[in-house]
Design a protein around this motif. Structure first.
Motif, PDB file in Angstrom:
ATOM      1  N   GLY A   4       0.842  -1.197   0.000  1.00 56.51           N
ATOM      2  CA  GLY A   4       0.000   0.000   0.000  1.00 56.51           C
ATOM      3  C   GLY A   4       0.868   1.235   0.000  1.00 56.51           C
ATOM      4  O   GLY A   4       1.866   1.310  -0.727  1.00 56.51           O
ATOM      5  N   GLU A   5       0.532   2.227   0.847  1.00 53.17           N
ATOM      6  CA  GLU A   5       1.289   3.477   0.883  1.00 53.17           C
ATOM      7  C   GLU A   5       2.647   3.325   1.566  1.00 53.17           C
ATOM      8  O   GLU A   5       3.586   4.054   1.251  1.00 53.17           O
ATOM      9  CB  GLU A   5       0.474   4.557   1.605  1.00 53.17           C
ATOM     10  N   ILE A   6       2.771   2.406   2.501  1.00 52.68           N
ATOM     11  CA  ILE A   6       4.046   2.246   3.206  1.00 52.68           C
ATOM     12  C   ILE A   6       4.951   1.258   2.487  1.00 52.68           C
ATOM     13  O   ILE A   6       6.167   1.459   2.398  1.00 52.68           O
ATOM     14  CB  ILE A   6       3.793   1.789   4.658  1.00 52.68           C
ATOM     15  N   VAL A   7       4.393   0.204   1.954  1.00 53.35           N
ATOM     16  CA  VAL A   7       5.136  -0.796   1.181  1.00 53.35           C
ATOM     17  C   VAL A   7       4.528  -0.835  -0.216  1.00 53.35           C
ATOM     18  O   VAL A   7       3.345  -1.122  -0.371  1.00 53.35           O
ATOM     19  CB  VAL A   7       5.041  -2.189   1.840  1.00 53.35           C
ATOM     20  N   ALA A  50      -5.176 -13.560   9.721  1.00 56.37           N
ATOM     21  CA  ALA A  50      -3.794 -13.188   9.410  1.00 56.37           C
ATOM     22  C   ALA A  50      -3.417 -11.921  10.156  1.00 56.37           C
ATOM     23  O   ALA A  50      -4.273 -11.110  10.525  1.00 56.37           O
ATOM     24  CB  ALA A  50      -3.612 -12.981   7.912  1.00 56.37           C
ATOM     25  N   ARG A  51      -2.111 -11.749  10.360  1.00 53.74           N
ATOM     26  CA  ARG A  51      -1.552 -10.518  10.929  1.00 53.74           C
ATOM     27  C   ARG A  51      -0.661  -9.854   9.888  1.00 53.74           C
ATOM     28  O   ARG A  51       0.147 -10.524   9.235  1.00 53.74           O
ATOM     29  CB  ARG A  51      -0.741 -10.812  12.195  1.00 53.74           C
ATOM     30  N   ILE A  52      -0.831  -8.534   9.732  1.00 61.01           N
ATOM     31  CA  ILE A  52      -0.001  -7.768   8.806  1.00 61.01           C
ATOM     32  C   ILE A  52       0.527  -6.534   9.535  1.00 61.01           C
ATOM     33  O   ILE A  52      -0.066  -6.073  10.516  1.00 61.01           O
ATOM     34  CB  ILE A  52      -0.765  -7.337   7.534  1.00 61.01           C
ATOM     35  N   SER A  53       1.637  -5.974   9.043  1.00 55.88           N
ATOM     36  CA  SER A  53       2.222  -4.784   9.653  1.00 55.88           C
ATOM     37  C   SER A  53       3.191  -4.149   8.669  1.00 55.88           C
ATOM     38  O   SER A  53       3.652  -4.792   7.712  1.00 55.88           O
ATOM     39  CB  SER A  53       2.964  -5.138  10.953  1.00 55.88           C
ATOM     40  N   ALA A  54       3.514  -2.869   8.908  1.00 53.75           N
ATOM     41  CA  ALA A  54       4.517  -2.155   8.118  1.00 53.75           C
ATOM     42  C   ALA A  54       4.866  -0.868   8.846  1.00 53.75           C
ATOM     43  O   ALA A  54       4.094  -0.383   9.688  1.00 53.75           O
ATOM     44  CB  ALA A  54       4.012  -1.848   6.713  1.00 53.75           C
ATOM     45  N   ALA A  55       6.032  -0.290   8.525  1.00 57.74           N
ATOM     46  CA  ALA A  55       6.481   0.942   9.178  1.00 57.74           C
ATOM     47  C   ALA A  55       7.403   1.702   8.242  1.00 57.74           C
ATOM     48  O   ALA A  55       8.275   1.110   7.590  1.00 57.74           O
ATOM     49  CB  ALA A  55       7.201   0.629  10.488  1.00 57.74           C
ATOM     50  N   ASP A  56       7.201   3.027   8.168  1.00 58.26           N
ATOM     51  CA  ASP A  56       8.098   3.867   7.369  1.00 58.26           C
ATOM     52  C   ASP A  56       9.532   3.795   7.880  1.00 58.26           C
ATOM     53  O   ASP A  56      10.478   3.905   7.094  1.00 58.26           O
ATOM     54  CB  ASP A  56       7.624   5.325   7.412  1.00 58.26           C
ATOM     55  N   SER A  57       9.725   3.622   9.171  1.00 62.70           N
ATOM     56  CA  SER A  57      11.070   3.577   9.737  1.00 62.70           C
ATOM     57  C   SER A  57      11.853   2.359   9.259  1.00 62.70           C
ATOM     58  O   SER A  57      13.082   2.354   9.303  1.00 62.70           O
ATOM     59  CB  SER A  57      10.998   3.562  11.268  1.00 62.70           C
TER      60      SER A  57
END
Length: 234
Positions: free
Chosen positions: A28-31, A64-71
């Motif tokens: 998406g926007e982060i990945v 399911a578990r999802i995650s993302a971070a700009d850092s």
């Protein structure tokens, strides 16, 4: 009488129950693309009806578990400055049609395996926590969305009852809010590398109104046939 009984058995339906484990990822926007380094646990339970040696209908429930971070992703200086992140849980209900490229289910089949493709419809409830900008406090949020599941896999017949499969599935959603960054958020200036010590703004960083978030499943499943009829004979 014997002939009619035989004809009935070869046309009987076959039902399977199964489950599986794997990993899930998001874009998406982060990945911007499928990120193999940011994956979460995924599990599924399903029932399947085999109409013949080619077509099957599968209904399932998945978590399911999802995650993302700009850092971590660090797409560009604006994304690093934004410092958004999220993590959350997906609950999905779906129904898909499977198409098998080889006849592998009949006991006398030449092959014990078959590639297959699938396509269908589903509905997802998502609950997560995150922030869309550095100065915001993290908060919980929820969203629901229809999804279009499709993908490819390969099945292997262990014996007359058990089937092992590996599958990669894509989920096209109708929401831009899995990552808590929507098109109506405030824009963030983008910057070029400093010139004479001063950063040069040349554009803005915001969510794309025409682009929606995606998520992906990859895993192994095993299913057990509940039918006493072995399979279809042509």
């Amino acid at each position: 009488m014997i002939i009619s009984l035989t004809a009935l058995e070869t046309r009987a339906q076959k039902y399977d129950l199964g489950g599986g484990l794997g990993v899930a990822a998001y874009s998406g926007e982060i990945v911007r693309r499928l990120d193999q380094g940011r994956v979460g646990l995924q599990g599924t339970f399903f029932g399947r009806r085999n109409f013949d040696n080619v077509w099957s209908l599968r209904g399932g429930l998945s978590f399911a578990r999802i995650s993302a971070a700009d850092s971590i992703t660090r797409l560009d200086p604006a994304a690093v400055y934004r410092d958004a992140f999220f993590k959350g849980n997906i609950w999905e209900a779906s129904a898909v049609m499977e198409y098998h490229f080889l006849d592998f289910m009949h006991p006398q089949a030449q092959f014990r395996f078959s590639p297959y493709g699938f396509f269908g419809l589903g509905f997802t409830y998502y609950s997560g926590e995150g922030r869309s900008f550095l100065l915001e406090q993290p908060e919980r949020y929820r969203t629901t969305t229809p999804v279009i599941p499709f993908g490819l896999g390969i099945k292997y017949r262990l014996n007359d009852r058990w089937i092992l499969a590996a599958e990669l599935g894509f989920r096209a959603t109708f929401t831009d809010n899995l990552d808590k960054i929507e098109g109506n958020l405030n824009v963030i200036p983008r910057f070029e590398p400093p010139a004479n010590g001063q950063p040069q703004a040349f554009g803005y960083n915001a969510a794309n109104y025409s682009d929606r978030d995606w998520y992906y499943f990859f895993g192994l499943t095993i299913s057990y046939s509940l039918s006493s009829v072995k399979c279809y004979a042509y």
